[in-house]
Design an enzyme around this catalytic site. Structure first.
Site, PDB file in Angstrom:
ATOM      1  N   CYS B  35       0.822  -1.214   0.000  1.00 50.55           N
ATOM      2  CA  CYS B  35       0.000   0.000   0.000  1.00 50.55           C
ATOM      3  C   CYS B  35       0.848   1.252   0.000  1.00 50.55           C
ATOM      4  O   CYS B  35       0.336   2.347  -0.203  1.00 50.55           O
ATOM      5  CB  CYS B  35      -0.905   0.037   1.219  1.00 50.55           C
ATOM      6  N   CYS B 105      -2.256   9.888   6.164  1.00 51.79           N
ATOM      7  CA  CYS B 105      -1.168   9.559   7.090  1.00 51.79           C
ATOM      8  C   CYS B 105      -1.626   9.752   8.532  1.00 51.79           C
ATOM      9  O   CYS B 105      -1.284   8.960   9.409  1.00 51.79           O
ATOM     10  CB  CYS B 105       0.059  10.425   6.811  1.00 51.79           C
TER      11      CYS B 105
END
Lengths: 389, 275
Positions: B35, B105
């Protein structure tokens, strides 16, 4: 800060000789080449001379050189102009590893009802010419295949490809933005109808490009306007930039074979140094012919953007095919087409050398890179797990 | 080139609390190498339920490393219950903001935290039972819903920026749109939606209420505060107090206040800082 610039496939520093050649055309000889007076004549002569220099570099005729604003414009002009000129043909052939200037035409053309074949590449980035042969049909309007890949530097066999395509009477375009200035491009030798090149990859400024159109090739103009470029590209000529491109072409031609050998030696030193000092590195396209300045490699277990930013803190400028740098979530379409595993593609870095790089630059990168990769691997949850088996 | 804040770059260059806690009380693992980012978070919890230590290992870009580092700083010293309330927005704000494309994130940090706490409590995470929406990046419906709720997301592109869902093959775009539609309907009966014409009095009252309930607590967490000075037509004049005064990111804060007021009171509101 010390800068070691190894991103020459992105853009190059304008050569000081090029800057010098351009300057008079901003403030002294600023005329419009179409004007009937002394300044117009000066500008017209400068454009003519630049056209000759570019033609010489490509071993083409000056009338075959059309100045544009950039490589992307040339690609658009070639593809859209040719498809418009052959409205009864509804099939377009290209590859899966093209630059976005060509690659992103694919969904657009499909939407317009074209059938598009995107040729595959193998693990080393090579085409299968049999696949090309069998893709061509009587309905094929145009084949567009890049000369050298911007990410990996892999060079396609343009002569063979051109022969295959021309034997079927199909027009052939090649995006040679990453080839001109790095390998010989001889249009007397190469069966190419249309060729794209860009100024800022060969030490001329950004904002100037070329579309080569072989004599006798019928193509609709992309930019309709005045009579400039023999009606094939309207718009007042960008005189200083055209002069700059002419000078840049001259400099490339004078030194090409020595420069190729010098760049290859630097690139190989960098490649060998990296492979020797850093474990788990894949070199992309190693088994294929490559332009001499490009090194694309994947550092497993680290992510490319982090690596770039750490290099950048040391003044080292490179680029990455990682997803994060582009803001997309998928890594580079080129590496994916080659079947580079995602786990490695996220850690891909491209070093592209150029005229102003030295042995010291290579040594500087080799001095710092192993430590930086090591540091990021220490932070990574996968590196230790891998070490433990 | 991303425009990362100084704080992001600092946490990226000098990440805090990198490593492994061998005898951790909770471990949360999210993401994968395929990913493009992954985070393993370790927490040590004392018998009173307070997090005494946290360490992380991250594979990912600068903002992924910085978000992980910030997260560990934020949770050490907090009780598990307090830590549970940390949202991805808090992580992003702690870092002085993240580019929208990089918000995933901060979401990864939040997901790792929830996973570590669930592991500490001996629970299986509900999200594991939640249906998978995005197969490319392994994102569940629960994760998407949480990101939508906590970040007030309204478009599919935003969901991708925050969770990565839909950033690959695109097969799940329709499903994400469905979730967005369902959640916007759920939200509709909320009393504070910017949906009706307000009298001046109602407007000012609603602005005051929104500041009290949503904005002031956020600012106070960072040692700041604000005062509502006046409301003229649609211009809300506020004055920043405490640590917010002279803060280099005051502009961002004002923008954030404006966004919240637009959402809760009226689209037409503009916030201006006055002395």
């Amino acid at each position: 800060m010390k800068i070691v610039y190894m991103d020459n496939n992105a853009t190059t520093r304008v050569d000081p000789e090029v800057v010098e050649a351009m300057l008079p055309y901003f403030s002294e000889s600023y005329g419009n080449p179409s004007s009937m007076h002394v300044l117009g004549a000066k500008a017209g002569k400068a454009v003519m001379e630049a056209r000759e220099k570019v033609a010489e570099l490509l071993n083409a005729h000056p009338e075959e050189i059309v100045f544009t604003s950039c490589g992307t414009e040339s690609d658009n002009a070639a593809i859209r102009g040719m498809l418009e000129a052959r409205p009864d043909k509804r099939h377009f052939v290209t590859t899966r590893v093209e630059h976005p200037a060509v690659w992103n035409q694919v969904p657009y053309l499909r939407q317009k009802g074209y059938r598009v074949t995107e040729l595959r590449v193998d693990r080393e980035g090579r085409l299968d010419l049999e696949e090309l042969r069998s893709a061509l049909t009587d309905d094929t309007a145009l084949v567009s295949i890049m000369f050298a890949n911007n990410e990996t530097g892999v060079v396609f066999p343009i002569k063979e490809i051109g022969e295959i395509v021309k034997s079927r009477g199909i027009p052939f375009h090649t995006d040679a933005v990453q080839a001109v200035g790095k390998v010989p491009v001889d249009l007397k030798e190469l069966p190419v109808d249309l060729l794209t090149m860009s100024g800022h990859k060969i030490y001329a400024p950004k904002g100037i490009g070329v579309l080569y159109v072989r004599k006798g090739t019928r193509i609709s103009p992309f930019m309709i306007g005045g009579h400039q470029e023999r009606g094939r590209r309207g718009g007042t000529e960008n005189v200083p930039y055209i002069v700059g491109l002419g000078k840049a072409a001259e400099l490339v031609r004078e030194n090409l074979s020595e420069e190729m050998a010098r760049l290859k030696s630097l690139r190989d030193k960098l490649e060998e140094g990296i492979v020797k000092t850093i474990p788990n590195v894949l070199v992309n396209g190693k088994g294929a012919p490559r332009v001499p300045n490009t090194l694309s490699c994947c550092f497993e277990y680290v992510e490319g953007e982090s690596l770039l930013l750490m290099l950048s803190d040391l003044g080292i400028c490179a680029s990455s095919g990682s997803a994060c740098t582009s803001g997309s979530l998928e890594p580079s379409h080129v590496l994916r087409a080659m079947g580079v595993p995602y786990t490695a593609a996220h850690g891909s870095i491209r070093f592209s050398l150029g005229r102003f790089n030295t042995e010291e630059d290579v040594a500087y990168v080799l001095d710092h890179l192993p430590r930086i990769v090591g540091r990021l691997r220490d932070i990574s949850p996968f590196w230790q797990k891998r070490a433990m088996g | 080139m991303w425009n990362y804040s100084e704080k992001v770059m600092d946490h990226f260059r000098n990440p805090r609390n990198v490593g492994v806690i061998e005898d951790a009380d909770g471990v949360g693992e999210v993401g994968s190498m395929a990913c493009g980012d992954a985070l393993t978070l370790y927490i040590k919890v004392d018998p009173t339920g307070r997090i005494t230590d946290a360490k992380f290992q991250t594979f990912g870009c600068a903002s992924a490393i910085a978000s992980s580092s910030a997260l560990t700083e934020m949770i050490i010293g907090k009780t598990v219950d307090e830590a549970m309330r940390i949202t991805n927005r808090d992580i992003a704000e702690y870092l002085g903001g993240l580019p929208e494309e990089k918000m995933h994130c901060s979401v990864m940090g939040r997901e790792a935290l929830l996973a570590a706490i669930a592991n500490y409590r001996g629970q299986t995470r509900e999200s594991l039972a939640s249906p998978l929406v995005c197969e490319c990046f392994g994102v569940t419906q629960e994760e998407i819903e949480r990101a939508i709720k906590e970040n007030h997301l309204t478009t599919r592109e935003q969901v991708t920026h925050y969770t990565k869902a839909g950033g690959g093959c695109g097969k799940c775009h329709e499903k994400i749109e469905e979730i967005l539609r369902a959640m916007s309907q759920e939200k509709a009966p909320m009393p504070h939606g910017p949906m009706r014409r307000l009298t001046n009095l109602q407007k000012i009252k609603l602005i005051e209420e929104t500041i009290e309930r949503y904005i002031r607590p956020e600012l106070q967490k960072d040692g700041g505060d604000l005062e509502l000075v006046d409301v003229e037509e649609n211009t809300v004049m506020v004055s920043l107090r405490g640590l917010c005064t002279g803060c280099p990111s005051a502009g961002v804060t004002i923008k954030g206040i404006e966004e919240r007021l637009k959402e809760m009171v009226s689209e037409e509101l503009v916030v201006r800082e006055v002395e």
